[in-house]
Write a protein that holds these residues in place. Structure first.
Motif, mmCIF file in Angstrom:
data_model
loop_
_atom_site.group_PDB
_atom_site.id
_atom_site.type_symbol
_atom_site.label_atom_id
_atom_site.label_comp_id
_atom_site.label_asym_id
_atom_site.label_seq_id
_atom_site.Cartn_x
_atom_site.Cartn_y
_atom_site.Cartn_z
ATOM 1 N N VAL A 409 -28.936 23.237 -15.864
ATOM 2 C CA VAL A 409 -29.786 24.383 -16.173
ATOM 3 C C VAL A 409 -29.239 25.598 -15.444
ATOM 4 O O VAL A 409 -28.784 25.483 -14.306
ATOM 5 C CB VAL A 409 -31.247 24.099 -15.714
ATOM 6 N N ALA A 410 -29.281 26.748 -16.120
ATOM 7 C CA ALA A 410 -28.970 28.012 -15.467
ATOM 8 C C ALA A 410 -30.130 28.954 -15.740
ATOM 9 O O ALA A 410 -30.597 29.044 -16.881
ATOM 10 C CB ALA A 410 -27.666 28.594 -15.996
ATOM 11 N N CYS A 411 -30.627 29.632 -14.697
ATOM 12 C CA CYS A 411 -31.762 30.542 -14.913
ATOM 13 C C CYS A 411 -31.771 31.592 -13.816
ATOM 14 O O CYS A 411 -30.873 31.643 -12.986
ATOM 15 C CB CYS A 411 -33.077 29.753 -14.900
ATOM 16 N N GLY A 412 -32.790 32.427 -13.829
ATOM 17 C CA GLY A 412 -32.915 33.477 -12.838
ATOM 18 C C GLY A 412 -33.530 34.704 -13.461
ATOM 19 O O GLY A 412 -33.874 34.701 -14.639
ATOM 20 N N SER A 413 -33.680 35.759 -12.650
ATOM 21 C CA SER A 413 -34.366 36.935 -13.157
ATOM 22 C C SER A 413 -33.447 37.796 -14.014
ATOM 23 O O SER A 413 -33.885 38.737 -14.636
ATOM 24 C CB SER A 413 -34.897 37.758 -11.984
ATOM 25 N N PRO A 417 -32.671 31.894 -19.489
ATOM 26 C CA PRO A 417 -32.720 30.509 -18.988
ATOM 27 C C PRO A 417 -32.208 29.543 -20.056
ATOM 28 O O PRO A 417 -32.680 29.572 -21.197
ATOM 29 C CB PRO A 417 -34.209 30.293 -18.715
ATOM 30 N N THR A 438 -38.206 30.505 -22.107
ATOM 31 C CA THR A 438 -38.744 31.596 -21.288
ATOM 32 C C THR A 438 -38.513 31.326 -19.797
ATOM 33 O O THR A 438 -38.611 32.223 -18.978
ATOM 34 C CB THR A 438 -40.263 31.753 -21.514
ATOM 35 N N GLY A 439 -38.241 30.098 -19.470
ATOM 36 C CA GLY A 439 -37.945 29.723 -18.086
ATOM 37 C C GLY A 439 -37.145 28.437 -18.140
ATOM 38 O O GLY A 439 -36.932 27.877 -19.226
ATOM 39 N N PRO A 440 -36.711 27.915 -16.995
ATOM 40 C CA PRO A 440 -35.863 26.728 -17.016
ATOM 41 C C PRO A 440 -36.595 25.502 -17.570
ATOM 42 O O PRO A 440 -35.983 24.686 -18.273
ATOM 43 C CB PRO A 440 -35.482 26.520 -15.550
ATOM 44 N N VAL A 441 -37.891 25.368 -17.267
ATOM 45 C CA VAL A 441 -38.619 24.188 -17.730
ATOM 46 C C VAL A 441 -38.855 24.287 -19.232
ATOM 47 O O VAL A 441 -38.703 23.309 -19.974
ATOM 48 C CB VAL A 441 -39.954 24.029 -16.964
ATOM 49 N N ASP A 442 -39.191 25.474 -19.694
ATOM 50 C CA ASP A 442 -39.375 25.690 -21.129
ATOM 51 C C ASP A 442 -38.073 25.384 -21.871
ATOM 52 O O ASP A 442 -38.061 24.681 -22.887
ATOM 53 C CB ASP A 442 -39.822 27.140 -21.353
ATOM 54 N N PHE A 445 -37.473 21.557 -21.791
ATOM 55 C CA PHE A 445 -38.360 20.811 -22.676
ATOM 56 C C PHE A 445 -37.958 21.038 -24.131
ATOM 57 O O PHE A 445 -38.015 20.122 -24.949
ATOM 58 C CB PHE A 445 -39.827 21.185 -22.434
ATOM 59 N N ILE A 510 -36.317 20.536 -11.194
ATOM 60 C CA ILE A 510 -36.015 20.695 -12.621
ATOM 61 C C ILE A 510 -35.627 19.330 -13.196
ATOM 62 O O ILE A 510 -36.049 18.948 -14.292
ATOM 63 C CB ILE A 510 -34.904 21.746 -12.832
#
Lengths: 544, 544
Positions: A409-413, A417, A438-442, A445, A510
């Motif tokens: 996973v890669a994410c951040g502000s 994501p 919209t975020g790493p978990v979204d 999933f 995560i």
């Protein structure tokens, strides 16, 4: 048993499991039943066998494996009574009987509603019809089993004289325990105690049976009502661990047991529960059901003994009794100790697990030990809580259809994501999907959904850092709802909405989220398989 | 006021705030005080002004801004009584008085312990000395303020005749409310009710004052004890929202209010609380304090009305009263509606926030609206719960020393979790750090530590997906403990251990984690600043 002995009837596996989303697999139920048996309760209500073939099997397995001989660590010399719930119908009673029969001490628990509102709107039966039905069905149950418990559902709102009539009919027909439930959590302690006193005074042969009380916590009065019932002469308390159950839940085992223990001279009553196991069993049930315990929960909340940690310190330093009415050790809530590390061997690991109350078979131990070593590589000191998280994550899980083979996973502000997952599928193939969210978990999933392709709605997503320290092992609980209803029948007659939870632990939350979501999806998929016609047929053979 | 009117005394800001880690900033306390005033409580205990200059300021600000005029939306026509706690010392009483004086209805609440164990081990005072002290200090307090509440600490374990003597002395010296606390949650409902009845029967002029009850929930009996006290003649109940407070907490406001409401014919008592605001205030307090509410919590738990969602459906379809003793609407727990989206304007946003009970000033509205627009870009439908999460994240926060300027994280089962953060620092500079960890949150917190460079221990890390749907806005709560003790004095005389929480919301839970951790660190750093000698001096001027 002396007249000061209160039977503890644990219904975590039946009424507790009716909490939305607290559904357990058969393997989980067996583990919880073992923990509850070790705790020293007198009766374990293990489920509602007529609900589905799977429910029947869970109860039957517990009857065979927990109800046949004393469980190691149990304070009582005899095995717990294994109880199955049944509506007052011949088919349900028969199913309950075949399920519990292998136990050394089997019990059938049957019920019918007696309050005006239930008679009129739900049953559409007259008072006389209900009394007649009680006679017939309790008699039928007694023809199968020596130990019969009968409940007047919604007794808390039933006319006193009619309640006495129903209870008398049940006793005449052979009931050995009569249970008075406050089904909707409506009564006050004064009213509830007065109900029990009235029955004691007005029902013929009432002293030949055990009066039981079963309270719900809608107004926060379940524990007080239960204690009022015991003071008035009841000698069985129906409770759940952590007070889980329908709506605001059932009476909490830990509160009733510790009130009787702490205020023994006032109540003059005792139970067979080993109080030092309470914290551990609380934690197992919270892990398996995904029902978290709030920090200010009496007896088992994280803050229940928190004066030790900064509050009322001055008084506590002078004398612990200034602000403490029970010691944390009494409920097994002692400080978690550092026990094992990277160089600990397999045997030390096994011994510690057994001390913690988690006996494993060889295969379970292999899996748990592999996870332990992987964790020990990342985290220097492993506490008991870490070990418990490993166990509940590795062992108390549904058998997988899909398993996680790898993910990133890669994410951040500053970016989009993005998650990539690789899953092993039931057909043996490995599939890879990537998704943006919209975020790493979204994102994660969505990528999993891309592989699994079943419809569900996320109801809850909860992360706990279970252990102190910034390199903590994270636990994730996910609760999802499927689209189609399952065919499992609820004890009160309605189909059950399919809510499933999954549980995962990893130092990377995560990764833990992926495990939890896949576990929940596996549970959902398995339940859909279970209601296929073939599975239903397979269940029927047991009714013969 | 009629004799059937029960005064609701909310101590969420005083006893509730004594929960480990539930410390609130002055701005948060003001927001909570406003929400509690709107709810319609009679008395708000706002804090312990002598604890620190900051506590004094928080109480004083509430006295000026909430205690001076009726708050919009409050059902009662008069402003709530604003109460400050003080030990029975002249300095404490003076500090409490100067703090609450600006309120339209100020109250000083003072106390001393009366039980044998407290007299002997904590106070080392004789019975006669304590009575003399009560006379002197209540008299002193009354010389400043018309409305004086006096508490016998640990009254639940005090000899009945001596308790009556202490209460009589307080009344003679001018107390207008006498409070009987079960400080350690020890009594049973029968015992507690009998205590109040004894005082009613044996204390001269007892009918000239209000008897108050204050119970703790160590055995799960706080609500029952409070109701038993009210039945016996008490007419003030001391409670907290969600039952937060020391150890297992205080009596829950929502349980007492809903028991009196639902069982009105049985109790014959009423309160001034607008029950439809209960759910909203519960949520605000849970967000601000970081004390989560378990799903099976009476009245305000997520499952409290969950028969609506699949349990007991059959009965519920026939008649809701079969399994429901109160409607969810009565406590404001109606289904969350879709309210706003991407194209909603600033005014619609502001109106909806006001409807939800969150009035904002211009600056707060600017910040919240910017967050709302950013969220609406990511998530199609925004529910009330989303809006509440935005508000509690943006507005109910400590003023920042460090703020998050940007971050990125890469993690997964196959690599080394790595985080990069860019923070704006108090000196105006922007600093960047990267770190590797056991998981993304560990890496992130290490990177933040690299910039902030203060010592702390992570106690708890909790993530809630607050709203339904897989694109949910995630809320994170972090609880940390600093290394050095603060100098804030606890009401019972001990120094307080510094536990701080931080709260963050974002669609990306890793970003929310960064915000929460930075918020907690900011709180920790501010508290360290506050106990510098300069700050202590600044506080002293108010005692004059």
């Amino acid at each position: 048993m002396n007249s000061d002995y209160v039977r503890v009837f644990d219904t975590t596996l039946r009424d507790g499991e009716q909490s939305p989303g607290a559904t357990m697999t058969s393997a989980e139920k067996l583990d919880v039943a073992r923990a509850i048996a070790r705790l020293g309760v007198d009766v374990i209500e293990t489920g509602f066998p007529a609900a589905s073939p799977d429910d029947w099997r869970a109860v039957n397995t517990i009857a065979r494996q927990v109800g046949d001989a004393p469980v190691a660590g149990r304070p009582n010399p005899t095995p717990a009574i294994i109880c199955g719930l049944a509506r007052a119908h011949e088919r349900d009673l028969e199913r309950a009987w075949t399920a519990v029969e292998p136990a050394a001490h089997p019990r059938i628990h049957t019920f019918i509603a007696t309050s005006p509102i239930h008679r009129e709107h739900k049953l559409r039966m007259s008072k006389a019809e209900i009394v007649e039905h009680i006679r017939k069905m309790v008699g039928f149950a007694r023809s199968r089993c020596e130990d019969i418990e009968f409940s007047c559902e919604d007794a808390g709102r039933t006319e006193l004289d009619y309640l006495a009539e129903c209870v008398a009919a049940a006793i005449e027909a052979g009931a050995t325990t009569v249970n008075i439930p406050d089904t909707v959590g409506y009564t006050t302690p004064e009213e509830f105690g007065a109900r029990i006193a009235y029955l004691k005074a007005n029902v013929p042969r009432i002293d030949d049976v055990i009066i039981s009380v079963h309270c719900h916590n809608d107004l926060g009065l379940a524990t007080a009502n239960t204690l009022a019932g015991l003071r008035a002469g009841a000698r069985q308390a129906e409770v759940t661990i952590n007070g889980i159950g329908e709506r605001a839940g059932n009476t909490a085992l830990e509160e009733v047991v510790m009130a009787l223990h702490t205020r023994a001279p006032s109540y003059g009553l005792r139970t067979g529960v080993d109080t030092t196991q309470i914290s551990r069993v609380s934690r197992i049930v919270s892990s398996v059901t995904g029902m978290n315990v709030q920090p200010n929960k009496a007896v088992v909340g994280a803050n229940a003994f928190a004066h030790e940690a900064g509050i009322h310190q001055d008084g506590m330093l002078k004398h612990h009794a200034t602000y403490e009415i029970m010691r944390p050790e009494t409920v097994g809530a002692g400080a978690s100790q550092l026990v094992l590390g990277k160089h600990s061997g397999r045997h030390a690991f096994q011994v510690r697990l057994e001390e913690l109350g988690y006996p494993c078979d060889r295969d379970e131990l292999d899996r748990a030990f592999a996870r332990f070593k992987a964790l020990a590589d990342k985290k220097k000191h492993l506490t008991d809580a870490d070990l418990e998280a490993v166990i509940t994550s590795e062992i108390y899980q549904a058998e997988p259809l899909y398993t996680l083979d790898g993910m990133q996973v890669a994410c951040g502000s500053m970016g989009l994501p993005t998650a990539t997952v690789r899953l092993k599928c039931p057909d043996g193939a490995t599939r890879v999907e990537a998704a943006v969210g919209t975020g790493p978990v979204d994102a994660l999933f969505k990528a999993i959904d891309g592989v699994v392709r079943t419809k569900c709605v996320l109801l809850e997503y909860l992360v706990h850092g279970v252990t102190q320290g910034i390199d903590a092992l994270g636990e994730v609980t996910v609760r999802i709802k499927g689209d189609a209803p399952t065919r499992r029948v609820h004890a009160h007659g309605a189909a059950r909405r399919p809510v499933f939870h999954g549980h995962g632990a990893d130092t990377d939350i995560i990764v833990a989220s992926a495990k939890a979501y896949i576990a929940a999806l596996n549970r959902l998929l398995q339940s859909q398989e279970r209601v296929q016609p073939g599975a239903a047929e397979a269940g029927k053979e047991h009714t013969a």
